[in-house]
Motif scaffolding. Structure first.
Motif, PDB file in Angstrom:
ATOM      1  N   ALA A   3       0.927  -4.772  -5.596  1.00 13.49           N
ATOM      2  CA  ALA A   3       0.503  -3.219  -6.672  1.00 13.49           C
ATOM      3  C   ALA A   3       1.491  -2.753  -7.434  1.00 13.49           C
ATOM      4  N   PRO A   4       0.735  -2.057  -8.454  1.00 18.18           N
ATOM      5  CA  PRO A   4       1.233  -2.354  -9.454  1.00 18.18           C
ATOM      6  C   PRO A   4       1.844  -1.212  -9.695  1.00 18.18           C
ATOM      7  N   ARG A   5       3.293  -0.858 -10.755  1.00 16.11           N
ATOM      8  CA  ARG A   5       4.378   0.101 -10.455  1.00 16.11           C
ATOM      9  C   ARG A   5       4.151   1.587 -10.307  1.00 16.11           C
ATOM     10  N   SER A   6       2.608   2.062 -10.853  1.00 14.72           N
ATOM     11  CA  SER A   6       2.525   3.858 -10.811  1.00 14.72           C
ATOM     12  C   SER A   6       2.563   4.025  -9.011  1.00 14.72           C
ATOM     13  N   ILE A   7       2.151   2.700  -8.231  1.00 12.38           N
ATOM     14  CA  ILE A   7       2.203   3.695  -6.645  1.00 12.38           C
ATOM     15  C   ILE A   7       3.384   2.559  -6.292  1.00 12.38           C
ATOM     16  N   PHE A   8       4.192   2.225  -6.365  1.00  8.75           N
ATOM     17  CA  PHE A   8       5.229   1.538  -5.818  1.00  8.75           C
ATOM     18  C   PHE A   8       6.324   2.823  -4.748  1.00  8.75           C
ATOM     19  N   SER A   9       5.954   3.995  -5.081  1.00  6.74           N
ATOM     20  CA  SER A   9       6.283   4.654  -4.689  1.00  6.74           C
ATOM     21  C   SER A   9       5.454   5.180  -2.932  1.00  6.74           C
ATOM     22  N   VAL A  10       4.333   4.869  -3.959  1.00 14.05           N
ATOM     23  CA  VAL A  10       3.628   5.652  -2.123  1.00 14.05           C
ATOM     24  C   VAL A  10       2.623   4.223  -1.554  1.00 14.05           C
ATOM     25  N   PHE A  11       3.728   3.212  -2.389  1.00  7.83           N
ATOM     26  CA  PHE A  11       2.749   1.719  -1.664  1.00  7.83           C
ATOM     27  C   PHE A  11       2.636   1.918  -0.028  1.00  7.83           C
ATOM     28  N   SER A  12       3.168   2.424   0.028  1.00  4.38           N
ATOM     29  CA  SER A  12       3.850   2.213   2.187  1.00  4.38           C
ATOM     30  C   SER A  12       2.270   3.603   3.108  1.00  4.38           C
ATOM     31  N   ILE A  13       2.000   4.299   1.733  1.00  6.01           N
ATOM     32  CA  ILE A  13       0.760   5.118   2.359  1.00  6.01           C
ATOM     33  C   ILE A  13      -0.104   4.798   2.450  1.00  6.01           C
ATOM     34  N   HIS A  14      -0.734   3.476   1.680  1.00  3.41           N
ATOM     35  CA  HIS A  14      -1.865   2.777   1.216  1.00  3.41           C
ATOM     36  C   HIS A  14      -2.347   2.120   1.959  1.00  3.41           C
ATOM     37  N   ASP A  15      -3.530   2.534   2.702  1.00  6.81           N
ATOM     38  CA  ASP A  15      -4.302   1.301   3.760  1.00  6.81           C
ATOM     39  C   ASP A  15      -4.440  -0.360   2.420  1.00  6.81           C
ATOM     40  N   ASN A  65       6.005  -3.854   2.815  1.00  5.53           N
ATOM     41  CA  ASN A  65       6.436  -2.263   1.966  1.00  5.53           C
ATOM     42  C   ASN A  65       7.666  -2.627   1.233  1.00  5.53           C
ATOM     43  N   SER A  66       8.780  -3.505   1.438  1.00  2.00           N
ATOM     44  CA  SER A  66       9.701  -3.296   0.547  1.00  2.00           C
ATOM     45  C   SER A  66       9.293  -4.088  -0.816  1.00  2.00           C
ATOM     46  N   ARG A  67       8.588  -5.004  -1.126  1.00  2.58           N
ATOM     47  CA  ARG A  67       8.225  -5.367  -2.003  1.00  2.58           C
ATOM     48  C   ARG A  67       6.595  -5.354  -2.951  1.00  2.58           C
ATOM     49  N   LYS A  68       5.830  -4.529  -2.186  1.00  2.00           N
ATOM     50  CA  LYS A  68       4.879  -4.174  -2.731  1.00  2.00           C
ATOM     51  C   LYS A  68       3.813  -5.186  -2.032  1.00  2.00           C
ATOM     52  N   THR A  69       3.712  -5.764  -1.338  1.00  4.29           N
ATOM     53  CA  THR A  69       2.791  -6.768  -1.318  1.00  4.29           C
ATOM     54  C   THR A  69       2.120  -6.733   0.009  1.00  4.29           C
ATOM     55  N   VAL A  70       0.717  -7.545  -0.484  1.00  2.33           N
ATOM     56  CA  VAL A  70       0.188  -7.564   1.112  1.00  2.33           C
ATOM     57  C   VAL A  70      -0.387  -9.193   0.645  1.00  2.33           C
ATOM     58  N   ASP A  71      -0.093 -10.228   1.994  1.00  2.00           N
ATOM     59  CA  ASP A  71      -0.540 -11.665   1.628  1.00  2.00           C
ATOM     60  C   ASP A  71      -1.787 -11.677   2.574  1.00  2.00           C
ATOM     61  N   LEU A  72      -2.373 -12.970   2.642  1.00  2.00           N
ATOM     62  CA  LEU A  72      -3.788 -13.270   2.916  1.00  2.00           C
ATOM     63  C   LEU A  72      -3.284 -14.441   3.891  1.00  2.00           C
TER      64      LEU A  72
END
Length: 121
Positions: free
Chosen positions: A24-36, A76-83
């Motif tokens: 995720a970009p830094r701009s949404i780091f603080s709210v990453f957890s509320i993104h599907d 959510n701690s690293r702000k990443t999603v893996d496939l």
């Protein structure tokens, strides 16, 4: 423009595995957890299609064509999603895109530029 960043694509033989990562970009780091979060793919000549999705509550859903072979996960701690993709087939070839949408405001969504996955002998 805010963008997600995908990595991990490449050339793999049929039956092989690849792991894609979306950051995720830094701009949404603080709210990453509320993104599907989701992965889409687009093969040449085809429309973009949903491959896998993981919600803020970690519920997941998959395209029928990848069930049992692909696994989506989020950190959510690293702000990443893996496939994690296994037992890859030639028809899995395409550009894979990461997508994020704010669960409280669907107008706030982000895409990555994509990463190429080619499954070929």
């Amino acid at each position: 423009q805010l963008q997600l960043v995908e990595s991990g694509g490449g050339l793999v033989q049929p039956g092989g595995s690849l792991r894609l990562r979306c950051a995720a970009p830094r701009s949404i780091f603080s709210v990453f957890s509320i993104h599907d979060m989701a992965w889409y793919r687009q093969a040449p000549g085809n429309e973009r299609e949903l491959v896998a999705r993981i919600t803020t509550g970690r519920s997941t859903n998959y395209a029928d064509s990848v069930k049992g072979r692909f696994t989506i996960s989020r950190d959510n701690s690293r702000k990443t999603v893996d496939l994690q993709m296994s037992s890859l087939k030639p028809e899995d070839t395409g550009v894979y895109y990461c997508h994020a949408v704010n669960r409280d405001n669907s107008a706030l969504e982000y895409w990555g530029r994509g990463t190429q996955v080619t499954v070929s002998a």
